[in-house]
Design an enzyme around this catalytic site. Structure first.
Site, mmCIF file in Angstrom:
data_model
loop_
_atom_site.group_PDB
_atom_site.id
_atom_site.type_symbol
_atom_site.label_atom_id
_atom_site.label_comp_id
_atom_site.label_asym_id
_atom_site.label_seq_id
_atom_site.Cartn_x
_atom_site.Cartn_y
_atom_site.Cartn_z
ATOM 1 N N ASP A 82 0.859 -1.191 0.000
ATOM 2 C CA ASP A 82 0.000 0.000 0.000
ATOM 3 C C ASP A 82 0.894 1.241 0.000
ATOM 4 O O ASP A 82 1.742 1.387 0.888
ATOM 5 C CB ASP A 82 -0.836 -0.024 1.293
ATOM 6 C CG ASP A 82 -2.213 0.538 1.106
ATOM 7 O OD1 ASP A 82 -2.504 1.067 0.020
ATOM 8 O OD2 ASP A 82 -3.007 0.449 2.066
ATOM 9 N N GLU A 180 -14.359 0.078 -0.900
ATOM 10 C CA GLU A 180 -14.532 0.052 0.559
ATOM 11 C C GLU A 180 -15.807 0.772 0.974
ATOM 12 O O GLU A 180 -16.076 1.897 0.526
ATOM 13 C CB GLU A 180 -13.298 0.717 1.210
ATOM 14 C CG GLU A 180 -13.342 0.664 2.730
ATOM 15 C CD GLU A 180 -11.991 0.911 3.391
ATOM 16 O OE1 GLU A 180 -10.968 1.003 2.681
ATOM 17 O OE2 GLU A 180 -11.958 1.012 4.624
HETATM 18 O O1 KIV Z 1 -4.839 -0.585 4.502
HETATM 19 C C1 KIV Z 1 -5.676 -1.486 4.366
HETATM 20 O O2 KIV Z 1 -5.777 -2.423 5.147
HETATM 21 C C2 KIV Z 1 -6.596 -1.379 3.247
HETATM 22 C C3 KIV Z 1 -7.689 -2.378 3.174
HETATM 23 C C4 KIV Z 1 -8.731 -1.993 4.127
HETATM 24 C C5 KIV Z 1 -8.210 -2.529 1.817
HETATM 25 O O3 KIV Z 1 -6.458 -0.499 2.445
#
Ligand code: KIV
Length: 285
Positions: A82, A180
């Protein structure tokens, strides 16, 4: 090994995609061995690992440590890193930071939003060999703009906006999109009108896959838990009870026992006894 291409094919074949956000070696290893398709090194690590009050507080350096740990535990699942808040708000820095995750062993990155800037960044990344997962609906990195943890796509107009954004992400080259916190029928409509898989979280049962945060799944995080976070175990309880018993065993001297201790060989023991006796006698002389 699961690849972005396989994830796309799973949608075509009608196979549901299972995904978890995880942040450490052991959780990633066990999830991988259990057969999870995708492990997202989510910026939710901000709250569930670091104890920050918001996703926006986590840094690129922290995310790199978690990514490395997860990569070390995974053999088969697709590891997606991410991109944290502000790590891609400048174009060249975004490309560089995404590249750093790939060099650490992640095989894709996730980016929130779908404005013109984000679309051009996604195009650059995907054409540079970095697969991208999109993220629409509630996008936690925009919490201060949105004003809170609000459900998105609550009417036809807003659902259409999300679908249009999703189509733009698809056009820009994403291999999947996290959706989400939107009502289930809106998520269904969006999923059915896209070729790329939609992975839902708080988006009902009709999406092409589901993602949850592992700390919620195993009941390790005792902060805010949304209603969609199904809990499969109570790890907090297991940890608390284990630590309580450990403290008791230390205080009472029950731990460690003989089997848990290293022992001298018999002849060395005799020599050791003679030596300590001699020291004792000399010191009382
Ligand atoms: O950071 C995270 O865990 C996410 C998920 C909720 C998709 O972006």
């Amino acid at each position: 090994m699961i690849t972005p291409k396989k994830i796309l094919k799973m949608k075509k074949d009608g196979i549901k995609i299972s995904a978890l956000a995880a942040y450490d070696y052991s959780s990633a290893k066990y999830s991988d061995e259990a057969g999870i398709d995708i492990i997202l090194v989510g910026d939710s690590a901000a709250q569930v690992v670091m104890g920050y009050d918001s996703t926006v507080k986590i840094s690129m350096n922290e995310m790199k440590v978690f990514t490395k740990a997860v990569v070390n535990g995974v053999k088969n699942a697709l590891v997606v890193a991410d991109m944290p808040f502000l790590s891609y708000s400048l174009f060249d820095e975004g490309v560089k930071n995404a590249g750093e995750f790939i060099k650490l062993g992640a095989r894709a990155v996730k980016i929130e939003g779908a404005n013109e800037y984000i679309l051009s960044l996604i195009k650059r990344l995907t054409t540079s060999g970095i697969p991208v997962m999109g993220h629409l609906g509630f996008t936690p990195q925009y919490i201060n703009t949105i004003g809170g943890n609000f459900i998105q796509g609550k009417n036809v107009k807003h659902a259409e906006i999300i679908l249009n954004d999703a189509k733009k992400l698809q056009e820009a080259g994403v291999f999947s999109i996290v959706l989400e916190m939107i009502p289930d029928v809106c998520a269904k409509y969006i999923s059915e009108n896209l070729e790329v898989p939609v992975i839902g979280i708080g988006a009902g049962k009709y999406t092409d896959g589901q993602i949850l945060v592992i700390n919620d799944v195993i009941g390790k995080f005792d902060g805010f838990s949304p209603k969609f976070a199904r809990k499969y175990a109570d790890t907090k309880d297991i940890i608390t009870k284990s630590v309580l018993k450990y403290i008791e065993d230390v205080k009472t001297g029950d731990f460690p026992n003989v089997a848990e201790s290293f022992r001298l060989e018999d002849d060395e023991y005799e020599k050791f006894k003679a030596y300590t006796n001699k020291i004792r006698i000399e010191s009382t002389d």
